[in-house]
Design a protein around this motif. Structure first.
Motif, mmCIF file in Angstrom:
data_model
loop_
_atom_site.group_PDB
_atom_site.id
_atom_site.type_symbol
_atom_site.label_atom_id
_atom_site.label_comp_id
_atom_site.label_asym_id
_atom_site.label_seq_id
_atom_site.Cartn_x
_atom_site.Cartn_y
_atom_site.Cartn_z
ATOM 1 N N ASP A 52 0.803 -1.220 0.000
ATOM 2 C CA ASP A 52 0.000 0.000 0.000
ATOM 3 C C ASP A 52 0.840 1.277 0.000
ATOM 4 O O ASP A 52 0.570 2.191 -0.768
ATOM 5 N N ALA B 263 -0.813 6.192 -1.021
ATOM 6 C CA ALA B 263 -1.113 5.785 -2.394
ATOM 7 C C ALA B 263 -0.067 4.795 -2.874
ATOM 8 O O ALA B 263 1.057 4.726 -2.342
ATOM 9 N N TRP C 278 -1.812 1.657 -7.817
ATOM 10 C CA TRP C 278 -3.135 1.251 -8.269
ATOM 11 C C TRP C 278 -4.264 2.105 -7.687
ATOM 12 O O TRP C 278 -5.332 2.192 -8.288
ATOM 13 N N LYS C 279 -4.035 2.741 -6.543
ATOM 14 C CA LYS C 279 -5.127 3.473 -5.890
ATOM 15 C C LYS C 279 -4.546 4.493 -4.929
ATOM 16 O O LYS C 279 -3.354 4.449 -4.569
ATOM 17 N N THR C 280 -5.397 5.377 -4.484
ATOM 18 C CA THR C 280 -5.062 6.355 -3.454
ATOM 19 C C THR C 280 -6.109 6.258 -2.349
ATOM 20 O O THR C 280 -7.314 6.098 -2.627
ATOM 21 N N CYS C 281 -5.670 6.351 -1.102
ATOM 22 C CA CYS C 281 -6.550 6.098 0.032
ATOM 23 C C CYS C 281 -6.285 7.108 1.139
ATOM 24 O O CYS C 281 -5.245 7.780 1.175
ATOM 25 N N ASN D 213 -10.752 4.749 3.255
ATOM 26 C CA ASN D 213 -11.560 5.046 2.072
ATOM 27 C C ASN D 213 -10.624 5.165 0.877
ATOM 28 O O ASN D 213 -9.734 6.022 0.865
ATOM 29 N N CYS D 214 -10.793 4.274 -0.089
ATOM 30 C CA CYS D 214 -9.864 4.194 -1.221
ATOM 31 C C CYS D 214 -10.584 4.533 -2.516
ATOM 32 O O CYS D 214 -11.796 4.327 -2.660
ATOM 33 N N LYS D 215 -9.817 5.011 -3.446
ATOM 34 C CA LYS D 215 -10.318 5.335 -4.774
ATOM 35 C C LYS D 215 -9.329 4.802 -5.798
ATOM 36 O O LYS D 215 -8.164 5.206 -5.834
ATOM 37 N N ASP D 216 -9.789 3.872 -6.600
ATOM 38 C CA ASP D 216 -8.936 3.315 -7.648
ATOM 39 C C ASP D 216 -8.727 4.348 -8.750
ATOM 40 O O ASP D 216 -9.579 5.198 -9.008
ATOM 41 N N PHE D 217 -7.571 4.233 -9.378
ATOM 42 C CA PHE D 217 -7.309 5.123 -10.506
ATOM 43 C C PHE D 217 -8.304 4.807 -11.627
ATOM 44 O O PHE D 217 -8.467 3.643 -12.019
ATOM 45 N N PRO D 218 -8.980 5.814 -12.162
ATOM 46 C CA PRO D 218 -10.103 5.545 -13.081
ATOM 47 C C PRO D 218 -9.681 4.918 -14.401
ATOM 48 O O PRO D 218 -10.316 3.986 -14.876
#
Length: 228
Positions: free
Chosen positions: A28, A47, A50-53, A62-67
């Motif tokens: 992570d 981050a 693959w994602k930023t959290c 709370n994570c958000k994947d790269f679109p």
């Protein structure tokens, strides 16, 4: 015996490095930033590739994947490609290393096994270089943003994954170099032994031929006035 021990040490180093390099992909914390307020309001931003959290003080993330891959920054795409290449190269290096080591029973003759082991060392060196380049590129982006006074977005620091990637890359490179040097030592010792045996066989054959030819020189007879 020394070359066999060197190959075993090189194989252990390269496998350990490859495992470390592979573990950085799902790790992570490639970059991390902590905002400390009161005891209650504490948030950790982190981050990876693959994602930023963001993680609050209660441990909820709370994570958000790269679109989209095409919408990513160029350095993230380059780091992804380099790390995946490093893992693939290390896998093939491990397979060729098992086949080319002298202590294994597969691979054919000693010369064939030496070539395979040398190829394994090259694969591991390339794997380490890919991982080293990827981690260095990512770290350079983090440090350049951190020390840029005009950068107003969230600033991050180096995460644990970068140090793991650097350590694994170093082990892969060192083990691959030991692989190549052990093969070079085997080749030199084999050439010296072959030259010595050839010279011995030639000398022995000449001695046998010389001893097998009968002496056809007629005996000399000296009478009593020969020394007068």
């Amino acid at each position: 015996m020394a070359s066999t021990s060197a190959e075993i040490i090189a194989f252990l180093l390269t496998i350990s490095g490859w495992v470390l390099v592979s573990s950085t992909l799902p790790t992570d914390y490639w970059k991390v930033s902590t905002i400390d307020g009161t005891v209650i309001t504490t948030a950790t931003f982190w981050a990876n590739l693959w994602k930023t959290c963001v993680t609050d003080s209660t441990g909820v993330s709370n994570c958000k994947d790269f679109p989209s891959m095409l919408a990513l920054d160029g350095y993230i795409q380059a780091c992804r490609g380099l790390m995946i290449s490093a893992v693939c190269l290390g896998f093939f290096g491990a397979v060729f290393g098992l086949i080319g080591m002298k202590c294994t029973k597969v691979g054919g003759s000693d010369q064939t096994k030496a070539k395979i082991a040398c190829l394994a060392g090259l694969f591991f060196i390339l794997s380490g270089l890919c991982s080293m380049t990827s981690c260095s590129l990512y770290a350079n982006r983090i440090t350049s943003e951190f020390f840029d006074p005009s950068f107003v977005a969230q600033k991050y620091e180096l995460g644990a994954a970068l140090f793991i990637g650097w350590a694994g890359a170093s082990l892969c490179i060192i083990g691959g170099i030991i692989f190549c040097f052990s093969i070079a030592e085997n080749s030199n010792s084999a050439r010296r032994g072959y030259a010595y045996n050839g010279a011995t066989s030639v000398m022995s054959s000449r001695t046998k031929v010389h001893n097998s030819v009968p002496d056809k020189t007629p005996p000399k007879h000296f009478d009593k006035n020969a020394y007068v």
